[in-house]
Design a protein around this motif. Structure first.
Motif, PDB file in Angstrom:
ATOM      1  N   GLY A 137       0.938  -1.302  -0.117  1.00 42.04           N
ATOM      2  CA  GLY A 137       0.064   0.048   0.020  1.00 42.04           C
ATOM      3  C   GLY A 137       0.723   1.207  -0.077  1.00 42.04           C
ATOM      4  O   GLY A 137       0.753   2.236  -0.723  1.00 42.04           O
ATOM      5  N   LEU A 162       1.129   3.735  -3.102  1.00 41.59           N
ATOM      6  CA  LEU A 162       0.646   5.229  -2.919  1.00 41.59           C
ATOM      7  C   LEU A 162       1.891   6.189  -3.230  1.00 41.59           C
ATOM      8  O   LEU A 162       1.555   7.145  -4.053  1.00 41.59           O
ATOM      9  CB  LEU A 162       0.489   5.604  -1.436  1.00 41.59           C
ATOM     10  N   TRP A 186      -4.894  -5.420  -3.556  1.00 39.69           N
ATOM     11  CA  TRP A 186      -6.010  -4.561  -3.344  1.00 39.69           C
ATOM     12  C   TRP A 186      -5.468  -2.999  -3.060  1.00 39.69           C
ATOM     13  O   TRP A 186      -6.411  -2.231  -3.642  1.00 39.69           O
ATOM     14  CB  TRP A 186      -6.568  -4.931  -1.891  1.00 39.69           C
ATOM     15  N   PRO A 187      -4.388  -2.709  -2.443  1.00 43.14           N
ATOM     16  CA  PRO A 187      -4.154  -1.102  -2.474  1.00 43.14           C
ATOM     17  C   PRO A 187      -4.074  -0.482  -3.870  1.00 43.14           C
ATOM     18  O   PRO A 187      -4.290   0.437  -4.040  1.00 43.14           O
ATOM     19  CB  PRO A 187      -2.836  -1.176  -1.790  1.00 43.14           C
ATOM     20  N   TYR A 226      -5.832  -1.410  -6.282  1.00 42.55           N
ATOM     21  CA  TYR A 226      -7.135  -1.165  -6.960  1.00 42.55           C
ATOM     22  C   TYR A 226      -7.785   0.002  -6.332  1.00 42.55           C
ATOM     23  O   TYR A 226      -8.771   0.842  -6.770  1.00 42.55           O
ATOM     24  CB  TYR A 226      -8.119  -2.445  -6.857  1.00 42.55           C
ATOM     25  N   ALA A 227      -7.636  -0.182  -4.889  1.00 45.96           N
ATOM     26  CA  ALA A 227      -8.078   1.032  -4.052  1.00 45.96           C
ATOM     27  C   ALA A 227      -7.784   2.440  -4.485  1.00 45.96           C
ATOM     28  O   ALA A 227      -8.463   3.365  -4.330  1.00 45.96           O
ATOM     29  CB  ALA A 227      -8.112   0.740  -2.453  1.00 45.96           C
ATOM     30  N   LEU A 228      -6.358   2.650  -4.635  1.00 42.50           N
ATOM     31  CA  LEU A 228      -6.043   3.857  -4.837  1.00 42.50           C
ATOM     32  C   LEU A 228      -6.080   4.416  -6.258  1.00 42.50           C
ATOM     33  O   LEU A 228      -6.227   5.618  -6.264  1.00 42.50           O
ATOM     34  CB  LEU A 228      -4.422   3.776  -4.616  1.00 42.50           C
ATOM     35  N   PRO A 252      -8.658   4.885  -8.311  1.00 41.04           N
ATOM     36  CA  PRO A 252      -9.822   5.876  -8.754  1.00 41.04           C
ATOM     37  C   PRO A 252      -9.901   7.102  -8.300  1.00 41.04           C
ATOM     38  O   PRO A 252     -10.465   8.210  -8.854  1.00 41.04           O
ATOM     39  CB  PRO A 252     -11.155   5.021  -8.229  1.00 41.04           C
ATOM     40  N   LEU A 253      -8.929   7.672  -7.349  1.00 47.02           N
ATOM     41  CA  LEU A 253      -8.849   8.685  -6.803  1.00 47.02           C
ATOM     42  C   LEU A 253      -7.746   9.554  -7.568  1.00 47.02           C
ATOM     43  O   LEU A 253      -7.701  10.844  -7.279  1.00 47.02           O
ATOM     44  CB  LEU A 253      -8.745   8.855  -5.440  1.00 47.02           C
ATOM     45  N   SER A 254      -7.064   8.960  -8.338  1.00 42.41           N
ATOM     46  CA  SER A 254      -5.939   9.559  -8.660  1.00 42.41           C
ATOM     47  C   SER A 254      -6.260  10.627  -9.854  1.00 42.41           C
ATOM     48  O   SER A 254      -7.094  10.699 -10.661  1.00 42.41           O
ATOM     49  CB  SER A 254      -5.052   8.707  -9.346  1.00 42.41           C
ATOM     50  N   HIS A 281     -12.232  -9.279  -1.794  1.00 40.39           N
ATOM     51  CA  HIS A 281     -11.877  -7.950  -1.548  1.00 40.39           C
ATOM     52  C   HIS A 281     -11.705  -7.095  -2.663  1.00 40.39           C
ATOM     53  O   HIS A 281     -12.169  -5.953  -2.870  1.00 40.39           O
ATOM     54  CB  HIS A 281     -10.885  -7.794  -0.364  1.00 40.39           C
ATOM     55  N   ALA A 323     -14.915  -6.365  -4.538  1.00 41.21           N
ATOM     56  CA  ALA A 323     -15.833  -5.639  -3.894  1.00 41.21           C
ATOM     57  C   ALA A 323     -15.063  -4.092  -4.011  1.00 41.21           C
ATOM     58  O   ALA A 323     -15.890  -3.198  -4.530  1.00 41.21           O
ATOM     59  CB  ALA A 323     -15.813  -5.874  -2.403  1.00 41.21           C
ATOM     60  N   ILE A 324     -13.903  -3.994  -4.244  1.00 42.20           N
ATOM     61  CA  ILE A 324     -13.412  -2.564  -4.347  1.00 42.20           C
ATOM     62  C   ILE A 324     -13.568  -2.180  -5.824  1.00 42.20           C
ATOM     63  O   ILE A 324     -13.849  -1.065  -6.180  1.00 42.20           O
ATOM     64  CB  ILE A 324     -11.878  -2.505  -3.953  1.00 42.20           C
ATOM     65  N   THR A 358     -17.164  -1.289  -6.142  1.00 43.44           N
ATOM     66  CA  THR A 358     -17.222   0.102  -5.620  1.00 43.44           C
ATOM     67  C   THR A 358     -17.039   1.152  -6.683  1.00 43.44           C
ATOM     68  O   THR A 358     -17.561   2.233  -6.957  1.00 43.44           O
ATOM     69  CB  THR A 358     -16.638   0.470  -4.088  1.00 43.44           C
ATOM     70  N   THR A 359     -15.677   0.953  -7.354  1.00 43.51           N
ATOM     71  CA  THR A 359     -15.353   1.923  -8.237  1.00 43.51           C
ATOM     72  C   THR A 359     -16.180   1.764  -9.407  1.00 43.51           C
ATOM     73  O   THR A 359     -16.695   2.945  -9.826  1.00 43.51           O
ATOM     74  CB  THR A 359     -14.222   1.460  -8.964  1.00 43.51           C
ATOM     75  N   TRP A 371      -6.500   2.959   8.361  1.00 38.22           N
ATOM     76  CA  TRP A 371      -5.469   2.900   7.366  1.00 38.22           C
ATOM     77  C   TRP A 371      -6.214   3.369   5.998  1.00 38.22           C
ATOM     78  O   TRP A 371      -5.664   4.241   5.449  1.00 38.22           O
ATOM     79  CB  TRP A 371      -4.687   1.666   7.285  1.00 38.22           C
ATOM     80  N   LEU A 400      -6.238   6.742   1.156  1.00 32.51           N
ATOM     81  CA  LEU A 400      -6.867   7.258   0.017  1.00 32.51           C
ATOM     82  C   LEU A 400      -6.922   8.657  -0.130  1.00 32.51           C
ATOM     83  O   LEU A 400      -7.180   9.374  -1.143  1.00 32.51           O
ATOM     84  CB  LEU A 400      -8.444   6.640   0.200  1.00 32.51           C
ATOM     85  N   LEU A 417      -4.619  11.019  -2.674  1.00 32.41           N
ATOM     86  CA  LEU A 417      -4.958  10.994  -4.102  1.00 32.41           C
ATOM     87  C   LEU A 417      -6.186  12.042  -4.572  1.00 32.41           C
ATOM     88  O   LEU A 417      -6.424  11.934  -5.637  1.00 32.41           O
ATOM     89  CB  LEU A 417      -4.902   9.701  -4.676  1.00 32.41           C
TER      90      LEU A 417
END
Lengths: 372, 372
Positions: free
Chosen positions: A97, A101, A123-124, A126-128, A130-132, A148, A151-152, A155-156, B123, B128, B131
């Motif tokens: 993660g 980041l 997972w990190p 995929y989670a990070l 969408p906000l970039s 997991h 699911a992420i 969500t996106t 965390w 998140l 970004l």
């Protein structure tokens, strides 16, 4: 946006990118980076320290830069997609993660990238993404194995109307269908210019793949025996106990069987071109199956199951035969008919549908759609 | 940027925001949301379904909106900062990740928020935030207890030159100093208009806090006994076994001790105003210590340890006495001198340094600095 794109590729961090490759995702990333640079795009690969990308002349093109991410030895572990959840390694997870980041913040701070294209099954990442501010898209190289991750990405998709992910076959996409649709399927492309067309005609069958139960070299032996053909086996030993118990004694006792060990890709492709057919009796649902495409590029038809991505790569009755999963007798019968197929047609279909240039076209088109 | 800010507040998701509050972070968030709205900023609180914020008249101001995040019962667990890492709950962790991503994507998609201010000690929220296109800042309400949280904030600081986080005391900030510096320390503000100044003079001491070992009601009893004073204890029973073994029998056997159970804040503040002093012998390093500020607002000086945030809230010898950690005899001696202190000075110092308006000034100033 200019004609030439500034592209950040973000690699899985568990190993450096360079030969010998850990798996299909690493091979794809190598070919994609060099291919995009070959088309004059500017490419920066964020990858573990020690990564090396060289073209056919052993050179790294000037418009292909590696941004090394410092990963300490043993700090990260490969995605273990058979025990996800049970053996959760918190240290490796959180470290990944931090490193993703770090990479995404560098990409955003640079302000010069048109798009970031990530390949890590983590997972990190995929989670990070969408906000970039710099758009991030992903290629998913594995079938659905981690709820997991599903699911992420769901969500996106729910919040943005896009999964921002592509995968390598319709079969792989279907494994995620309950959770979200992919933006696109983009097939892996192979550099057919690197694979010589072979005449076949030497009458033997070939198994190419890791010596491990999931790849089914023991099944290939059974198929070859029932069809009465000679079988060569090529590939590294990944599961020593399996090899010692199921492969080695059988091969030693049968003059029609020969284990060649691991071959470099050049030697493997040359051998493929001499074979009458390649057997691909994988026990798991292959998300793509690079060996199938390579074999067809060499002019050699294949026998595989009606399962995973094989029906998307092989045209049954034209470039090989697809038989029901685990039907050894049907596979053996099909192996006997491989000599009747048109080797030029095998080559032609791969060049049309799975050529590297087609993959590059598809990714560049996707990048432009996302950026637009 | 207009004079009026559009502010997204992002709450911890483990419980709805509203009375009864789980802890200091929830109280702060409630006061901050209403305070910012009271200054005519537009506030949207992203919080678990069931959250309710009402002003003194029981109304939710029209410029304060709650965006409910649907959390299923039992799906998330409160941060257990004493066993972090050992009892990692993957289901809750990843679910929080999805919900924070959902909230941040909604905030970005809205395109109308000047800033997002998050309060979750999780965390995924810290990973998140950096970004996001809408700037995200955090208030950290707990001391350093999770190396993964420290590491992700350190990554943010290293890559951006900002931690994008504030905390509630210099003492709390020091616990993170090895990993990163906070952007600022902003003290919790309390609404002193809601706390009546009391005359004291009734000669009794007061302990206010949960009946749990970390808050030290048993130590308060010992201090009161050694100082020869009557002690009232107010607070809910959080650790029944501790209460049954260490508090109840002692209180029952001593006419100078009285346990009042949990009191609502109005009753508690009135009682504080009548006490000669409040004892605050917490066993853990309090990151702030709301009871200290509330007591001083009521005009009542305090006895506490030279530890945690107490030295930042209490002026030793003026608004109370700070004695070495666990020095019961020194605390008892200090308790005997509380009547000599100036109750007006206690009130004055809290109004100046820990008033709600000062906290609102500080946060708005920080928001504008980050947005600039």
């Amino acid at each position: 946006m200019s004609e030439k794109l500034n592209i950040a590729l973000v690699a899985p961090l568990v190993t450096p990118i360079g030969p010998p490759f850990l798996g299909g995702a690493q091979v794809l990333l190598h070919d994609l980076a060099l291919g995009l640079a070959g088309r004059s795009h500017n490419v920066t690969l964020f990858a573990a320290n020690g990564s090396r990308l060289a073209d056919k002349n052993g050179q790294t093109p000037p418009n292909l830069r590696i941004e090394e991410v410092t990963v300490k030895s043993g700090e990260l572990a490969p995605a273990d997609f058979q025990s996800m959840g049970e053996n959760f390694d918190a240290g490796a997870f959180f470290r990944q993660g931090e490193l993703f980041l770090q990479s995404f913040l560098k990409i955003n701070a640079a302000g010069s990238f048109d798009i970031a294209h990530a390949h890590a099954f983590d997972w990190p990442a995929y989670a990070l993404g969408p906000l970039s501010q710099t758009p991030v898209v992903h290629t998913i190289h594995l079938p659905s194995v981690d709820p997991h991750i599903n699911a992420i990405l769901a969500t996106t998709y729910r919040e943005t109307g896009r999964s921002r992910a592509v995968t390598v076959s319709e079969a792989c996409a279907r494994t995620y269908a309950e959770d979200f649709p992919f933006d696109r399927v983009i097939y892996n492309g192979i550099d057919t210019a690197e694979i010589p067309f072979g005449p076949g005609g030497e009458g033997f069958l070939l198994f190419a793949g890791r010596m491990a139960p999931e790849k089914g070299p023991d099944l290939a032996i059974e198929i070859a025996r029932q069809s009465g053909r000679k079988l060569l086996l090529a590939g590294g030993i990944y599961d020593q106990r399996f090899f010692d118990e199921k492969i080695k004694p059988v091969v030693n006792a049968d003059p029609n069987l020969d284990y060649l060990g691991p071959l470099d890709r050049k030697a493997l492709h040359e051998l493929m071109g001499r074979a009458e057919g390649v057997l691909f009796p994988s026990r798991w649902e292959e998300p793509f199956g690079l060996v199938l495409a390579e074999s067809l590029a060499a002019g050699t038809p294949v026998v595989s199951w009606q399962r995973g991505a094989a029906p998307e790569i092989v045209t049954d009755g034209q470039t090989g035969f697809l038989v029901p999963f685990m039907d050894i007798a049907a596979a053996a019968e099909a192996a006997g008919k491989l000599g009747q197929l048109d080797r030029q047609e095998c080559r032609r279909q791969v060049e049309t549908r799975f050529g590297l240039e087609k993959m590059l076209d598809d990714y560049i088109d996707y990048y432009r759609e996302v950026i637009a």
